[in-house]
Design a protein around this motif. Structure first.
Motif, PDB file in Angstrom:
ATOM      1  N   GLY A 177      -1.273   3.778  -2.401  1.00 31.11           N
ATOM      2  CA  GLY A 177      -2.701   3.505  -2.365  1.00 31.11           C
ATOM      3  C   GLY A 177      -3.418   3.696  -3.692  1.00 31.11           C
ATOM      4  O   GLY A 177      -4.639   3.797  -3.731  1.00 31.11           O
TER       5      GLY A 177
ATOM      6  N   SER B 124      -7.540   0.617  -0.337  1.00 31.73           N
ATOM      7  CA  SER B 124      -7.166   0.126   0.989  1.00 31.73           C
ATOM      8  C   SER B 124      -7.048  -1.397   1.036  1.00 31.73           C
ATOM      9  O   SER B 124      -6.649  -1.957   2.046  1.00 31.73           O
ATOM     10  CB  SER B 124      -8.178   0.590   2.035  1.00 31.73           C
ATOM     11  OG  SER B 124      -9.464   0.109   1.712  1.00 31.73           O
TER      12      SER B 124
ATOM     13  N   LEU C 224       0.835  -1.210   0.000  1.00 32.97           N
ATOM     14  CA  LEU C 224       0.000   0.000   0.000  1.00 32.97           C
ATOM     15  C   LEU C 224       0.867   1.257   0.000  1.00 32.97           C
ATOM     16  O   LEU C 224       0.592   2.209  -0.730  1.00 32.97           O
ATOM     17  CB  LEU C 224      -0.952   0.000   1.191  1.00 32.97           C
ATOM     18  CG  LEU C 224      -2.122  -0.980   1.098  1.00 32.97           C
ATOM     19  CD1 LEU C 224      -2.846  -1.069   2.439  1.00 32.97           C
ATOM     20  CD2 LEU C 224      -3.076  -0.585  -0.009  1.00 32.97           C
TER      21      LEU C 224
END
Length: 88
Positions: A27, A38, A22
């Motif tokens: 992201g 997420s 991430l």
């Protein structure tokens, strides 16, 4: 509570790998290209022989994840590989 076979082989450091992926991709969802993802997805699904290696994991939105999983299932049922172009 049922634990899937996939989760039984998940590496012990999976959460740390997920967090690194991430961060590495800020992201940005690899499926739609927008920010705010997420979830983390296996680009080449574990069910199709993909691994838990970080280079096989990318950020993805929850809805995009559902869409990608459905596309992969349809491709698998048709006996064709799901073609994915990665944006790195």
């Amino acid at each position: 509570m049922h634990t899937s076979a996939r989760n039984q082989v998940r590496p012990k450091d999976h959460n740390a790998r997920r967090a690194r992926v991430l961060r590495r991709y800020h992201g940005v969802c690899y499926w739609c290209g927008s920010g705010g993802a997420s979830h983390v997805d296996h680009v080449h699904e574990v069910a199709d022989g993909g691994t838990y290696a970080e280079d096989n994991m990318r950020p993805i939105h929850k809805d995009c994840h559902r869409e990608k999983t459905s596309a992969a299932r349809r491709a698998r049922a048709a006996g064709k590989p799901l073609r994915i172009t990665l944006r790195d």
